[in-house]
Scaffold this motif. Structure first.
Motif, PDB file in Angstrom:
ATOM      1  N   ASP A   1      10.420  -2.768  14.272  1.00 54.63           N
ATOM      2  CA  ASP A   1      11.834  -3.144  14.261  1.00 54.63           C
ATOM      3  C   ASP A   1      11.997  -4.624  14.597  1.00 54.63           C
ATOM      4  O   ASP A   1      12.806  -5.331  13.972  1.00 54.63           O
ATOM      5  CB  ASP A   1      12.613  -2.288  15.272  1.00 54.63           C
TER       6      ASP A   1
ATOM      7  N   TYR B   1      18.623  -4.935  17.650  1.00 53.03           N
ATOM      8  CA  TYR B   1      18.020  -3.899  16.809  1.00 53.03           C
ATOM      9  C   TYR B   1      18.215  -4.223  15.336  1.00 53.03           C
ATOM     10  O   TYR B   1      19.219  -4.809  14.947  1.00 53.03           O
ATOM     11  CB  TYR B   1      18.678  -2.535  17.062  1.00 53.03           C
ATOM     12  N   PHE B   2      17.284  -3.758  14.527  1.00 52.61           N
ATOM     13  CA  PHE B   2      17.465  -3.785  13.074  1.00 52.61           C
ATOM     14  C   PHE B   2      17.901  -2.401  12.578  1.00 52.61           C
ATOM     15  O   PHE B   2      18.895  -2.277  11.888  1.00 52.61           O
ATOM     16  CB  PHE B   2      16.167  -4.208  12.387  1.00 52.61           C
ATOM     17  N   LYS B   3      17.202  -1.374  12.998  1.00 56.01           N
ATOM     18  CA  LYS B   3      17.528  -0.028  12.539  1.00 56.01           C
ATOM     19  C   LYS B   3      18.681   0.574  13.340  1.00 56.01           C
ATOM     20  O   LYS B   3      18.719   0.495  14.566  1.00 56.01           O
ATOM     21  CB  LYS B   3      16.300   0.885  12.629  1.00 56.01           C
ATOM     22  N   ASN B   4      19.567   1.226  12.609  1.00 54.74           N
ATOM     23  CA  ASN B   4      20.763   1.799  13.204  1.00 54.74           C
ATOM     24  C   ASN B   4      20.434   2.894  14.226  1.00 54.74           C
ATOM     25  O   ASN B   4      21.117   3.045  15.233  1.00 54.74           O
ATOM     26  CB  ASN B   4      21.649   2.378  12.093  1.00 54.74           C
ATOM     27  N   LYS B   5      19.364   3.660  13.966  1.00 55.49           N
ATOM     28  CA  LYS B   5      19.066   4.784  14.855  1.00 55.49           C
ATOM     29  C   LYS B   5      18.748   4.323  16.269  1.00 55.49           C
ATOM     30  O   LYS B   5      19.084   5.009  17.244  1.00 55.49           O
ATOM     31  CB  LYS B   5      17.919   5.633  14.295  1.00 55.49           C
ATOM     32  N   TYR B   6      18.125   3.155  16.411  1.00 52.18           N
ATOM     33  CA  TYR B   6      17.829   2.648  17.749  1.00 52.18           C
ATOM     34  C   TYR B   6      19.096   2.124  18.428  1.00 52.18           C
ATOM     35  O   TYR B   6      19.288   2.313  19.630  1.00 52.18           O
ATOM     36  CB  TYR B   6      16.781   1.538  17.678  1.00 52.18           C
TER      37      TYR B   6
ATOM     38  N   LYS C   1      11.254  -6.804  11.617  1.00 51.39           N
ATOM     39  CA  LYS C   1      12.352  -6.838  10.659  1.00 51.39           C
ATOM     40  C   LYS C   1      13.417  -7.852  11.086  1.00 51.39           C
ATOM     41  O   LYS C   1      14.030  -8.514  10.242  1.00 51.39           O
ATOM     42  CB  LYS C   1      12.967  -5.445  10.508  1.00 51.39           C
TER      43      LYS C   1
END
Length: 299
Positions: free
Chosen positions: A218, A160-165, A221
């Motif tokens: 994502d 993952y790139f985004k923390n929320k995922y 990124k």
């Protein structure tokens, strides 16, 4: 080195439990090594599996809690059997005797001190195969520094790139933060990818990215980061084998197969960013048929 288990901070969970006294951290591992399968595996990247197969050693337990984990039986449900360090060293040598192209340590992070001890023993007895560290990418820098000189090829996930995922699907806060630092340390240890005369990987980093349904942005990124940081000095394995399993049915956005058009779009994006050293998967790779049978064989 085993004293690190008295206050275990091998992974970013930093539990601090005393595994030597029988305490269990987030991963569920104790002082003892637990394995679920040892075999010659033919479904890795071609440069890893080769003709004879990769000598895979599947370790039980895991520092992540991926809701879609295809290996949940061993990663989150604790299936496996305990072995000694001596037995692990013997397993490495048995794989070499069975013509494995390499020793492939699958999900090994929480057993790093024991693995290093086993590698020392097996190397004294004639182990010469390249050692592959096949991990989730969720690593502590100090743990990786312990491995310097013992690992020839690192094969980390970059999920993952985004923390929320990362939080939603793997219960792993700051996943990209830790994975980025980890992969850069891996590269600093082993350098640019090198192959044998028979096209088998013998040195370097292969970054795996399993594309998830609906996360094309994502994934792009992640490609951006790899391209900007490493250029063509690492290989990238872009995977389309996502199969809805385990708890994925509780997440409607994950309870389906990957859109082939999105996968093709990511491949084209990677090419546009100058990534040409890598691997892609054919249509049909999303199948439970490729999941190993964790039957304790080879242990």
């Amino acid at each position: 080195m085993m004293e690190t288990l008295e206050n275990c901070n091998l992974c970013p969970r930093n539990c601090g439990v005393n595994r030597l006294a029988g305490e269990l951290g987030f991963c569920g591992a104790s002082n003892s090594i637990k394995l679920a399968r040892v075999s010659l595996h033919h479904f890795e990247e071609p440069c890893i599996s080769g003709k004879n197969g990769s000598g895979t050693v599947f370790f039980s337990n895991c520092s992540l809690r991926c809701v879609f984990c295809q290996n949940h039986q061993i990663s989150q449900e604790g299936f496996g059997t305990e072995v000694t360090i001596k037995r692990l060293a013997e397993i490495f040598l048995e794989l070499q005797n069975n013509k494995a192209h390499n020793i492939n340590l699958v999900t090994p992070t929480h057993y790093v001190p024991q693995i290093i001890s086993a590698l020392k023993l097996s190397k004294k007895s004639g182990l010469t195969l390249p050692i592959i560290y096949n991990s989730s990418g969720y690593e502590n820098l100090e743990t990786l520094k312990m491995l310097k000189g013992y690992i020839d090829v690192y094969v980390p996930d970059l999920k993952y790139f985004k923390n929320k995922y990362a939080i939603k699907y793997s219960n792993a806060k700051d996943y990209f933060h830790y994975a980025r630092i980890a992969i850069e340390e891996m590269f600093s240890q082993v350098g640019t990818v090198k192959f044998s005369d028979s096209d088998l990987v013998i040195k370097g980093v292969i970054i795996r990215h399993l594309m998830l349904p609906g996360l094309l942005f994502d994934s792009k990124k992640i490609i951006d980061y790899i391209s900007q940081t490493f250029g063509d000095k690492v290989f990238v394995s872009i995977m389309n084998q996502y199969t809805p399993m385990f708890k994925a049915s509780k997440y409607p956005e994950l309870d389906k197969h990957l859109n082939p058009e999105h996968y093709e779009a990511l491949i084209q994006y990677a090419l546009s960013k100058g990534i040409t050293n890598g691997f892609i998967q054919d249509t049909g790779s999303s199948s439970k048929a490729f999941i190993p049978d964790f039957d304790l064989r080879g242990i």
